[in-house]
Design an enzyme around this catalytic site. Structure first.
Site, PDB file in Angstrom:
ATOM      1  CD  GLU B  92     -16.836 -59.322 -83.656  1.00  0.00           C
ATOM      2  OE1 GLU B  92     -15.903 -59.250 -82.829  1.00  0.00           O
ATOM      3  OE2 GLU B  92     -17.625 -60.386 -83.841  1.00  0.00           O
ATOM      4  CB  CYS B 105     -19.968 -61.911 -93.431  1.00  0.00           C
ATOM      5  SG  CYS B 105     -21.367 -62.312 -92.533  1.00  0.00           S
ATOM      6  CB  CYS B 112     -29.219 -59.748 -83.051  1.00  0.00           C
ATOM      7  SG  CYS B 112     -30.582 -60.290 -84.127  1.00  0.00           S
ATOM      8  CB  CYS B 116     -31.421 -67.434 -82.850  1.00  0.00           C
ATOM      9  SG  CYS B 116     -32.587 -66.610 -84.397  1.00  0.00           S
ATOM     10  CB  CYS B 119     -27.148 -66.560 -83.011  1.00  0.00           C
ATOM     11  SG  CYS B 119     -26.569 -65.038 -83.612  1.00  0.00           S
ATOM     12  CB  CYS B 330     -21.923 -69.241 -89.712  1.00  0.00           C
ATOM     13  SG  CYS B 330     -23.786 -69.025 -89.806  1.00  0.00           S
TER      14      CYS B 330
END
Lengths: 232, 346
Positions: B92, B105, B112, B116, B119, B330
């Site tokens: 994305e 962005c 990933c 975290c 996230c 975010c």
């Protein structure tokens, strides 16, 4: 002669520790297809749970590997999975006795202690827990190890003799005696009385760590009690 | 089998290719300019190249581009594009217009590995690295490309876990034979993978953003496993060794979690950690994700926190939340539902 290091959980003078120095491979073992244990002469002290950065030569970016030997063992050992499309592990797999490798001094803050806790690992993520076990931290621990096949449970004889029934092997791909058939996450889901006072140490791939962490949070384990080490 | 793409190759890589085809070295720059400056998608359009070379290129390479497979538009104008990657995976990209500015962005990985706690991307695990071409393609194929004022590597993935391709992307974006962007319009964000960050600082002029989220080691370990091996103190120690100059911006990202990292003690901790550094602090509202034990700090507290940092001498901003309704804000990018995963090893 061992170097004396300040055991600082990787914080103080960390950057000075990053440069690599040449060490000699004492031997390399094939634990199962594609999984190796590499042994070096040990020149530094470490804390169980710490990592070293390793490269075969300075043209290949170093990668981090958890130490799987105990703090009293003469050799320093790491586990690695051969990634056929990787830059480093095909070279590591070709090493033999007497070959040089480049290695950092140990660092990292995924550290165990002698309090009751859960050690939860997938695949080669068992490495730091073997180091902790061999360093006198086994008391009061429950060990959960996940793997796809029956030969995924590295060091199982050592773990069985140390932990007995508190060593659970979750095998997702095969049925075999003494193994729980299913994924590690399935086993965790089935537990309805997880202690909220003990610490849960998780080590392995991002997928495993994130899934297990979510399960623990669903079961109301405080995030203060979850320690994660992800292999990247 | 599909020909390898020239799109995403650096000038040095194109020079190797033209040399292997027996063409003069200067044609590499011509090819790069056709691809990145003139945006052509057919070798036949490279009219200043000999016809024989165009034929050779067409036989062995491609420059075709795919298009986004899905676009969602937020009530605030933010758009989220979905692009296919290799192996039936998707990434994305968020386009964020704001007045005269427009920020893209971009993603650097499918999923990933960093895990975290706050996230959404981390929840899908890791499916693969994006090639340089796949990174650049997010910009090249954007319908609003001409309106862009900034590019931030803050989409899916940890850029410094895919350093080589991110560095090449920055090179193509900023080179005079490439897109010719000023490096001051590009920011790469990292959680602080120290060796890669060192390489980036020494070999790029782009801005750097570091995800801090708490100045305290023990707390950061709870929400960011990377803290075990690359602690924030060591990240800052490394950054202090460099004079980034007045043209290059260093910022620290700080998501505000209620009762976790929003106290006055944290203001003191940040102040001690960053004392004397020329940097900016960006405060970010937390956008809750499923099964998260964390909650966003209140608007009032975020404002107070900002004022506290400003009083300590830090330039501090509060980032506007954009695209929350389409999960483009975010920490919310994820293609987990579209991932066809292999059997896991646990």
């Amino acid at each position: 002669m061992r170097n004396t290091l300040i055991m600082d959980a990787g914080l103080v003078d960390f950057i000075e520790k990053l440069p690599l120095s040449k060490q000699i491979v004492t031997h390399i073992e094939l634990l199962r297809k594609g999984v190796y244990m590499l042994h070096f002469l040990r020149t530094a002290d470490f804390l169980p749970g710490q990592v070293v950065a390793i490269s075969t030569d300075l043209s290949v970016p170093p990668r981090l590997y958890s130490i799987c030997s105990g703090e009293q063992d003469e050799k320093l050992s790491v586990l690695f999975n051969l990634k056929s499309d990787g830059l480093l592990t095909p070279k590591l797999a070709q090493l033999s006795q007497g070959d040089p490798v480049w290695i950092s001094t140990p660092f990292g803050a995924f550290l165990g202690d002698d309090q009751p806790a859960w050690w939860i690992a997938a695949g080669t993520g068992i490495a730091p827990f073997r180091s902790m076990m061999r360093s006198g931290m086994a008391n009061g621990k429950t060990v959960i190890h996940g793997g796809r096949s029956a030969d995924s449970f590295y060091f199982q004889n050592e773990f069985l003799s140390t932990f007995g029934e508190n060593y659970i092997r979750c095998c997702s791909g095969e049925h075999a005696e003494g193994l729980y058939h299913g994924r590690l996450t399935q086993w965790m889901q089935e537990q309805d009385r997880l202690s909220k006072d003990q610490t849960y140490y998780l080590c392995g791939s991002a997928e495993m760590v994130v899934e297990v962490r979510d399960i623990l949070i669903e079961k109301e384990i405080p995030i203060d009690k979850i320690m994660s080490e992800i292999y990247f | 089998m599909k020909n390898p793409s020239l799109f995403g190759k650096t000038l040095a890589e194109i020079e190797e290719i033209v040399a292997s085809l027996g063409a003069p070295a200067f044609t590499a720059r011509q090819i790069a300019e056709w691809i990145y400056k003139k945006h052509i998608t057919q070798f036949d359009a490279m009219t200043n190249l000999p016809k024989s070379l165009r034929h050779q290129l067409a036989q062995g390479y491609s420059i075709e581009l795919s298009t986004a497979v899905k676009v969602q538009t937020s009530v605030d104008g933010t758009k989220k594009y979905l692009y296919p990657s290799t192996g039936h995976t998707f990434i994305e990209t968020a386009y964020i217009p704001e007045g005269k500015r427009a920020t893209l962005c971009v993603s650097s990985q499918v999923g990933c590995k960093m895990g975290c706690l706050f996230c959404m991307t981390g929840k899908q695990g890791f499916q693969g690295q994006l090639s340089t071409g796949e990174i650049i393609h997010q910009i090249r194929s954007l319908p609003e490309r001409e309106t862009l004022s900034n590019i931030v590597f803050m989409g899916m993935g940890e850029p410094f876990d895919n350093l080589e391709n991110v560095m090449k992307s920055c090179e193509i974006l900023t080179a005079d034979w490439g897109y010719g962007w000023s490096p001051k319009r590009i920011t790469v964000s990292t959680i602080g993978i120290i060796p890669a960050m060192k390489t980036f600082i020494e070999n790029s002029s782009c801005h750097l953003a570091v995800s801090m989220h708490t100045p305290f080691h023990a707390e950061r370990k709870k929400i960011m496993p990377i803290e075990n091996v690359y602690p924030i103190q060591a990240v800052v120690d490394l950054l202090r060794r460099y004079d980034l100059g007045k043209q290059r911006r260093l910022s620290f990202e700080y998501i505000m979690f209620k009762d976790f990292n929003d106290s006055n003690r944290h203001i003191q901790g940040i102040s001690r950690l960053l004392h004397g550094m020329r940097c900016r602090i960006n405060l970010i509202r937390f956008h809750p994700i499923p099964n998260s034990p964390l909650a966003s700090a209140s608007e009032e507290r975020i404002q107070q926190f900002r004022e506290g940092l400003v009083s300590k001498g830090f330039r501090t901003t509060i980032r506007a939340s954009r695209g929350e309704d389409i999960l483009a804000a975010c920490g919310l990018l994820s293609t987990k539902e579209l991932v066809k995963t292999q059997a896991p090893d646990f």
